[in-house]
Design an enzyme around this catalytic site. Structure first.
Site, PDB file in Angstrom:
ATOM      1  NE  ARG A  62      -4.063   1.751   2.360  1.00 41.60           N
ATOM      2  CZ  ARG A  62      -4.124   2.661   3.321  1.00 41.60           C
ATOM      3  NH1 ARG A  62      -3.215   2.663   4.284  1.00 41.60           N
ATOM      4  NH2 ARG A  62      -5.086   3.563   3.339  1.00 41.60           N
ATOM      5  CG  HIS A  66      -1.658   5.178  -0.405  1.00 40.79           C
ATOM      6  ND1 HIS A  66      -2.445   5.789   0.540  1.00 40.79           N
ATOM      7  CD2 HIS A  66      -2.396   4.142  -0.893  1.00 40.79           C
ATOM      8  CE1 HIS A  66      -3.607   5.162   0.625  1.00 40.79           C
ATOM      9  NE2 HIS A  66      -3.584   4.138  -0.229  1.00 40.79           N
ATOM     10  CG  ASP A  67       5.926   7.031  -3.557  1.00 37.49           C
ATOM     11  OD1 ASP A  67       5.923   8.268  -3.349  1.00 37.49           O
ATOM     12  OD2 ASP A  67       6.853   6.464  -4.153  1.00 37.49           O
ATOM     13  CB  VAL A  70       0.910  11.508  -4.403  1.00 41.25           C
ATOM     14  CG1 VAL A  70       1.060  12.995  -4.086  1.00 41.25           C
ATOM     15  CG2 VAL A  70      -0.352  10.951  -3.755  1.00 41.25           C
ATOM     16  N   GLY A  72       3.753  10.666  -8.966  1.00 42.29           N
ATOM     17  CA  GLY A  72       4.609   9.594  -9.437  1.00 42.29           C
ATOM     18  C   GLY A  72       5.346   8.877  -8.324  1.00 42.29           C
ATOM     19  CG  ASP A  74       7.721  11.457  -5.880  1.00 44.48           C
ATOM     20  OD1 ASP A  74       7.038  10.828  -5.033  1.00 44.48           O
ATOM     21  OD2 ASP A  74       7.421  12.610  -6.262  1.00 44.48           O
ATOM     22  CB  SER A  76       6.377  12.519  -2.393  1.00 46.66           C
ATOM     23  OG  SER A  76       5.277  11.801  -2.928  1.00 46.66           O
ATOM     24  CG  ASN A  94      -1.533   8.764   2.744  1.00 51.17           C
ATOM     25  OD1 ASN A  94      -1.969   7.747   2.190  1.00 51.17           O
ATOM     26  ND2 ASN A  94      -0.878   9.700   2.078  1.00 51.17           N
ATOM     27  CG  HIS A 193      -8.255  -4.036  -1.740  1.00 41.43           C
ATOM     28  ND1 HIS A 193      -9.285  -3.141  -1.926  1.00 41.43           N
ATOM     29  CD2 HIS A 193      -7.178  -3.273  -1.404  1.00 41.43           C
ATOM     30  CE1 HIS A 193      -8.872  -1.910  -1.710  1.00 41.43           C
ATOM     31  NE2 HIS A 193      -7.586  -1.958  -1.402  1.00 41.43           N
ATOM     32  CB  THR A 194      -6.320 -11.026  -2.504  1.00 42.21           C
ATOM     33  OG1 THR A 194      -6.715 -12.343  -2.134  1.00 42.21           O
ATOM     34  CG2 THR A 194      -4.812 -10.980  -2.678  1.00 42.21           C
ATOM     35  CG  ASP A 240      -9.291 -13.427   0.972  1.00 46.56           C
ATOM     36  OD1 ASP A 240     -10.342 -14.050   1.217  1.00 46.56           O
ATOM     37  OD2 ASP A 240      -8.333 -13.924   0.365  1.00 46.56           O
ATOM     38  CG  ASP A 248      -5.932 -16.207  -2.198  1.00 49.75           C
ATOM     39  OD1 ASP A 248      -6.560 -15.120  -2.252  1.00 49.75           O
ATOM     40  OD2 ASP A 248      -6.028 -16.991  -1.235  1.00 49.75           O
TER      41      ASP A 248
END
Length: 323
Positions: A62, A66-67, A70, A72, A74, A76, A94, A193-194, A240, A248
């Site tokens: 994650r 999330h990097d 935003v 690209g 990088d 941040s 976040n 999200h598995t 899951d 999976d």
């Protein structure tokens, strides 16, 4: 994002696992000479962290996501507040949510001890994401390397560009298209999200107010997530329902059974081109190998969102602050 259609791609051989791949200025062998220990150091630390806390695998994946969404990929997202800017860590998607910073800190410290100011924090996030998926039983892929780190975060963009768990499919599609990612990328990457868990406030409305949810599944979540706002809002439930610590294709089986945890999860079956999205979800629910193959490709696509290369950005000595 600099999408795959905008990037130069070449293969030094025809065997997927052994070939040297180049996307723009990124290369799978970027550290082969400058820091040959880099990949093994990251892998060893990720393996230990995930063995100690299975949920950490989803958290590291994650962080990379999330990097990249935003400005690209990088790094941040790793920067702390300072007198000159506000951190992305305080953005709505976040805040009190991101984890794994201690693992990245450990990786960065060890890399600085053996290869000072060589391996970027952005590349660490990309490698750690791949190794986390692999550690939990998922596929591996060639991580393109050579990103550099930004000197500033963008909290505004973090609030605007990271997809919300409350979005309809059209909103998800817009968010992914903004990064140069396709609908197929959207569906494949949602399969992340598995693994992992979500906080009650992100799915409260779904389990009490929505109709496209299995009623027994909804009821099973209500003890963990009370109806009243503010009560148990940070309580966790797994994406899951079978095993949230194994990578999976059960996530897609859950969607077919109307057991998607988030509104945005179940929304994958409600796209404008519903035939394609429903067919793709159904395909992945029945074909784990096919899902893994597409997930590999989409992770490379996501990892190539607007990387800083060459003399842009810097190689941070400390992931928390610019040099």
């Amino acid at each position: 994002m600099a999408s795959l259609t905008m990037l130069t791609r070449s293969f030094a051989c025809t065997t997927f696992l052994l070939c040297v791949t180049v996307y723009g200025q990124l290369s799978s062998t970027f550290y082969a000479n400058s820091c040959p220990q880099a990949l093994s150091i990251v892998n060893n630390i990720v393996q230990q962290a995930v063995n100690e806390d299975k949920r950490m695998g989803a958290s590291l994946l994650r962080l990379h996501f999330h990097d990249c969404f935003v400005n690209g990929c990088d790094a941040s997202v790793l920067l702390d507040d300072n007198p000159n800017f506000e951190s992305e860590k305080g953005a709505r998607p976040n805040q009190n949510s991101l984890r794994g910073f201690d693992v990245i800190d450990n990786i960065k410290t060890q890399l600085e001890n053996v290869c000072r100011e060589v391996v970027s924090c952005a590349d660490i996030l990309a490698i750690a994401a791949r190794d986390s998926v692999l550690q939990l039983g998922g596929p591996s892929w060639e991580v393109m390397l050579g990103r550099r780190d930004s000197r500033v975060p963008n909290k505004t963009a973090a609030n605007e560009d990271i997809p919300s768990p409350f979005l309809e499919f059209s909103g998800l599609q817009i968010a992914f298209q903004k990064q140069g990612l396709s609908v197929k990328d959207l569906i494949a990457l949602s399969g992340a999200h598995t693994i992992g868990q979500a906080q009650c406030f992100t799915f409260r409305n779904r389990i009490y107010q929505e109709s496209n949810i299995d009623p027994v599944f909804a009821q099973s979540l209500q003890a963990t997530c009370p109806r009243d706002d503010g009560v148990g809002s940070s309580n966790l439930s797994p994406f899951d329902i079978v095993n949230s610590n194994v990578f999976d294709n059960n996530y897609f089986k859950d969607l077919v059974a109307s057991k998607g945890l988030l509104h945005s999860d179940q929304a994958l079956l409600n796209g404008r081109d519903a035939t394609f999205t429903q067919d793709q979800v159904a395909l992945y629910s029945n074909d784990q190998t096919g899902f893994f193959t597409d997930f590999q490709v989409s992770m490379v696509n996501m990892g190539n969102i607007k990387p800083l290369t060459g003399t842009d950005g810097e190689i941070r000595k400390d992931y928390r602050k610019p040099n």
